[in-house]
Design a protein around this motif. Sequence first.
Motif, PDB file in Angstrom:
ATOM      1  N   GLU A 181       0.838  -1.208   0.000  1.00 15.88           N
ATOM      2  CA  GLU A 181       0.000   0.000   0.000  1.00 15.88           C
ATOM      3  C   GLU A 181       0.872   1.257   0.000  1.00 15.88           C
ATOM      4  O   GLU A 181       0.571   2.236  -0.670  1.00 15.88           O
ATOM      5  CB  GLU A 181      -0.950   0.000   1.199  1.00 15.88           C
ATOM      6  CG  GLU A 181      -1.824   1.233   1.303  1.00 15.88           C
ATOM      7  CD  GLU A 181      -2.804   1.435   0.156  1.00 15.88           C
ATOM      8  OE1 GLU A 181      -3.475   2.480   0.143  1.00 15.88           O
ATOM      9  OE2 GLU A 181      -2.900   0.578  -0.751  1.00 15.88           O
ATOM     10  N   TYR A 182       1.956   1.218   0.748  1.00 16.25           N
ATOM     11  CA  TYR A 182       2.901   2.345   0.746  1.00 16.25           C
ATOM     12  C   TYR A 182       3.420   2.585  -0.672  1.00 16.25           C
ATOM     13  O   TYR A 182       3.400   3.712  -1.169  1.00 16.25           O
ATOM     14  CB  TYR A 182       4.055   2.052   1.703  1.00 16.25           C
ATOM     15  CG  TYR A 182       5.141   3.089   1.692  1.00 16.25           C
ATOM     16  CD1 TYR A 182       4.993   4.279   2.399  1.00 16.25           C
ATOM     17  CD2 TYR A 182       6.316   2.888   0.970  1.00 16.25           C
ATOM     18  CE1 TYR A 182       5.989   5.239   2.395  1.00 16.25           C
ATOM     19  CE2 TYR A 182       7.321   3.835   0.970  1.00 16.25           C
ATOM     20  CZ  TYR A 182       7.153   5.013   1.674  1.00 16.25           C
ATOM     21  OH  TYR A 182       8.140   5.960   1.663  1.00 16.25           O
ATOM     22  N   ASP A 183       3.835   1.523  -1.347  1.00 13.65           N
ATOM     23  CA  ASP A 183       4.329   1.642  -2.721  1.00 13.65           C
ATOM     24  C   ASP A 183       3.234   2.137  -3.661  1.00 13.65           C
ATOM     25  O   ASP A 183       3.481   2.952  -4.540  1.00 13.65           O
ATOM     26  CB  ASP A 183       4.874   0.302  -3.220  1.00 13.65           C
ATOM     27  CG  ASP A 183       6.141  -0.121  -2.487  1.00 13.65           C
ATOM     28  OD1 ASP A 183       6.826   0.761  -1.920  1.00 13.65           O
ATOM     29  OD2 ASP A 183       6.430  -1.328  -2.482  1.00 13.65           O
ATOM     30  N   ARG A 184       1.992   1.652  -3.470  1.00 14.42           N
ATOM     31  CA  ARG A 184       0.882   2.086  -4.308  1.00 14.42           C
ATOM     32  C   ARG A 184       0.614   3.583  -4.137  1.00 14.42           C
ATOM     33  O   ARG A 184       0.394   4.307  -5.103  1.00 14.42           O
ATOM     34  CB  ARG A 184      -0.393   1.296  -3.988  1.00 14.42           C
ATOM     35  CG  ARG A 184      -1.541   1.602  -4.966  1.00 14.42           C
ATOM     36  CD  ARG A 184      -2.917   1.375  -4.352  1.00 14.42           C
ATOM     37  NE  ARG A 184      -3.206   2.199  -3.201  1.00 14.42           N
ATOM     38  CZ  ARG A 184      -3.550   3.499  -3.253  1.00 14.42           C
ATOM     39  NH1 ARG A 184      -3.611   4.143  -4.401  1.00 14.42           N
ATOM     40  NH2 ARG A 184      -3.809   4.162  -2.147  1.00 14.42           N
ATOM     41  N   ILE A 185       0.651   4.047  -2.894  1.00 14.81           N
ATOM     42  CA  ILE A 185       0.421   5.471  -2.620  1.00 14.81           C
ATOM     43  C   ILE A 185       1.454   6.317  -3.356  1.00 14.81           C
ATOM     44  O   ILE A 185       1.107   7.294  -4.012  1.00 14.81           O
ATOM     45  CB  ILE A 185       0.462   5.747  -1.105  1.00 14.81           C
ATOM     46  CG1 ILE A 185      -0.777   5.146  -0.440  1.00 14.81           C
ATOM     47  CG2 ILE A 185       0.575   7.241  -0.822  1.00 14.81           C
ATOM     48  CD1 ILE A 185      -0.678   5.075   1.068  1.00 14.81           C
ATOM     49  N   LEU A 186       2.709   5.920  -3.253  1.00 10.41           N
ATOM     50  CA  LEU A 186       3.761   6.689  -3.924  1.00 10.41           C
ATOM     51  C   LEU A 186       3.630   6.619  -5.441  1.00 10.41           C
ATOM     52  O   LEU A 186       3.880   7.604  -6.144  1.00 10.41           O
ATOM     53  CB  LEU A 186       5.139   6.205  -3.498  1.00 10.41           C
ATOM     54  CG  LEU A 186       5.477   6.408  -2.024  1.00 10.41           C
ATOM     55  CD1 LEU A 186       6.884   5.918  -1.736  1.00 10.41           C
ATOM     56  CD2 LEU A 186       5.308   7.850  -1.597  1.00 10.41           C
ATOM     57  N   ARG A 187       3.206   5.503  -5.949  1.00 13.64           N
ATOM     58  CA  ARG A 187       3.083   5.309  -7.395  1.00 13.64           C
ATOM     59  C   ARG A 187       1.836   5.996  -7.963  1.00 13.64           C
ATOM     60  O   ARG A 187       1.892   6.660  -8.986  1.00 13.64           O
ATOM     61  CB  ARG A 187       3.045   3.808  -7.695  1.00 13.64           C
ATOM     62  CG  ARG A 187       3.063   3.425  -9.141  1.00 13.64           C
ATOM     63  CD  ARG A 187       3.064   1.909  -9.360  1.00 13.64           C
ATOM     64  NE  ARG A 187       1.899   1.259  -8.764  1.00 13.64           N
ATOM     65  CZ  ARG A 187       1.911   0.488  -7.655  1.00 13.64           C
ATOM     66  NH1 ARG A 187       3.038   0.272  -7.025  1.00 13.64           N
ATOM     67  NH2 ARG A 187       0.814  -0.059  -7.194  1.00 13.64           N
ATOM     68  N   GLU A 188       0.689   5.879  -7.270  1.00 15.12           N
ATOM     69  CA  GLU A 188      -0.580   6.335  -7.821  1.00 15.12           C
ATOM     70  C   GLU A 188      -1.083   7.649  -7.240  1.00 15.12           C
ATOM     71  O   GLU A 188      -1.758   8.412  -7.927  1.00 15.12           O
ATOM     72  CB  GLU A 188      -1.652   5.259  -7.621  1.00 15.12           C
ATOM     73  CG  GLU A 188      -1.357   3.977  -8.361  1.00 15.12           C
ATOM     74  CD  GLU A 188      -2.384   2.891  -8.075  1.00 15.12           C
ATOM     75  OE1 GLU A 188      -3.482   3.213  -7.573  1.00 15.12           O
ATOM     76  OE2 GLU A 188      -2.079   1.718  -8.359  1.00 15.12           O
ATOM     77  N   ASP A 189      -0.816   7.911  -5.971  1.00 12.59           N
ATOM     78  CA  ASP A 189      -1.377   9.088  -5.311  1.00 12.59           C
ATOM     79  C   ASP A 189      -0.413  10.265  -5.244  1.00 12.59           C
ATOM     80  O   ASP A 189      -0.828  11.386  -5.020  1.00 12.59           O
ATOM     81  CB  ASP A 189      -1.829   8.755  -3.886  1.00 12.59           C
ATOM     82  CG  ASP A 189      -2.989   7.778  -3.860  1.00 12.59           C
ATOM     83  OD1 ASP A 189      -3.606   7.562  -4.916  1.00 12.59           O
ATOM     84  OD2 ASP A 189      -3.272   7.228  -2.776  1.00 12.59           O
ATOM     85  N   TRP A 190       0.875   9.999  -5.378  1.00 14.34           N
ATOM     86  CA  TRP A 190       1.877  11.052  -5.250  1.00 14.34           C
ATOM     87  C   TRP A 190       1.989  11.768  -6.586  1.00 14.34           C
ATOM     88  O   TRP A 190       2.577  11.259  -7.529  1.00 14.34           O
ATOM     89  CB  TRP A 190       3.218  10.448  -4.852  1.00 14.34           C
ATOM     90  CG  TRP A 190       3.969  11.261  -3.855  1.00 14.34           C
ATOM     91  CD1 TRP A 190       4.956  12.147  -4.126  1.00 14.34           C
ATOM     92  CD2 TRP A 190       3.788  11.275  -2.442  1.00 14.34           C
ATOM     93  NE1 TRP A 190       5.411  12.699  -2.966  1.00 14.34           N
ATOM     94  CE2 TRP A 190       4.708  12.188  -1.917  1.00 14.34           C
ATOM     95  CE3 TRP A 190       2.932  10.611  -1.580  1.00 14.34           C
ATOM     96  CZ2 TRP A 190       4.803  12.442  -0.553  1.00 14.34           C
ATOM     97  CZ3 TRP A 190       3.020  10.860  -0.225  1.00 14.34           C
ATOM     98  CH2 TRP A 190       3.950  11.766   0.264  1.00 14.34           C
ATOM     99  N   ALA A 191       1.426  12.966  -6.675  1.00 16.28           N
ATOM    100  CA  ALA A 191       1.389  13.692  -7.948  1.00 16.28           C
ATOM    101  C   ALA A 191       2.772  14.180  -8.358  1.00 16.28           C
ATOM    102  O   ALA A 191       3.154  14.090  -9.517  1.00 16.28           O
ATOM    103  CB  ALA A 191       0.424  14.865  -7.853  1.00 16.28           C
ATOM    104  N   SER A 192       3.516  14.733  -7.404  1.00 18.74           N
ATOM    105  CA  SER A 192       4.836  15.284  -7.693  1.00 18.74           C
ATOM    106  C   SER A 192       5.536  15.572  -6.377  1.00 18.74           C
ATOM    107  O   SER A 192       4.920  15.528  -5.314  1.00 18.74           O
ATOM    108  CB  SER A 192       4.711  16.576  -8.512  1.00 18.74           C
ATOM    109  OG  SER A 192       4.138  17.597  -7.719  1.00 18.74           O
ATOM    110  N   GLU A 193       6.795  15.905  -6.456  1.00 16.45           N
ATOM    111  CA  GLU A 193       7.517  16.298  -5.247  1.00 16.45           C
ATOM    112  C   GLU A 193       6.948  17.601  -4.683  1.00 16.45           C
ATOM    113  O   GLU A 193       6.920  17.795  -3.478  1.00 16.45           O
ATOM    114  CB  GLU A 193       9.010  16.444  -5.528  1.00 16.45           C
ATOM    115  CG  GLU A 193       9.700  15.121  -5.775  1.00 16.45           C
ATOM    116  CD  GLU A 193       9.513  14.133  -4.635  1.00 16.45           C
ATOM    117  OE1 GLU A 193       9.699  14.515  -3.457  1.00 16.45           O
ATOM    118  OE2 GLU A 193       9.177  12.975  -4.918  1.00 16.45           O
ATOM    119  N   GLU A 194       6.494  18.470  -5.550  1.00 20.47           N
ATOM    120  CA  GLU A 194       5.950  19.765  -5.092  1.00 20.47           C
ATOM    121  C   GLU A 194       4.621  19.599  -4.361  1.00 20.47           C
ATOM    122  O   GLU A 194       4.384  20.226  -3.339  1.00 20.47           O
ATOM    123  CB  GLU A 194       5.758  20.701  -6.287  1.00 20.47           C
ATOM    124  CG  GLU A 194       5.200  22.059  -5.881  1.00 20.47           C
ATOM    125  CD  GLU A 194       5.035  23.013  -7.049  1.00 20.47           C
ATOM    126  OE1 GLU A 194       4.755  24.186  -6.793  1.00 20.47           O
ATOM    127  OE2 GLU A 194       5.187  22.587  -8.214  1.00 20.47           O
TER     128      GLU A 194
END
Length: 121
Positions: A57-70
């Motif tokens: 789930e952590y990996d999914r969040i970073l892959r799918e929910d994390w729009a950008s570093e900003e």
Amino acid sequence: MAPALWSDPPRGDAWRHETAMYWSHAGKHFGISVAGKWRETLGRERMRPYFANNPEEYDRILREDWASEEWGDRRQELVFVGTRLDEEDIGEALDACLCAEEEMKESRAGAARHSETMEKA
């Protein structure tokens, strides 16, 4: 919402607060409520222990929910319900609302100036 330094301690961007809101509007029914904190407010590494039992789930969040570093996981989600909706027209109308890169640069600069002013106050 009016600009304010929502984080504690204040972290720069007056418009980007830590609280995620849920807005529901259908016909005459309207609701707005707190949906929790944006995960980005923790940062990636501080967020990781919360998913120790579910690293997928952590990996999914970073892959799918994390729009950008900003922006981290901050986002807007729109759902249209109806019949005979023209998806292309809706998409074009929404795309016309997006800021151009130059407008985003101006917005970032304005937010930084506002935050500096607020921090001095």
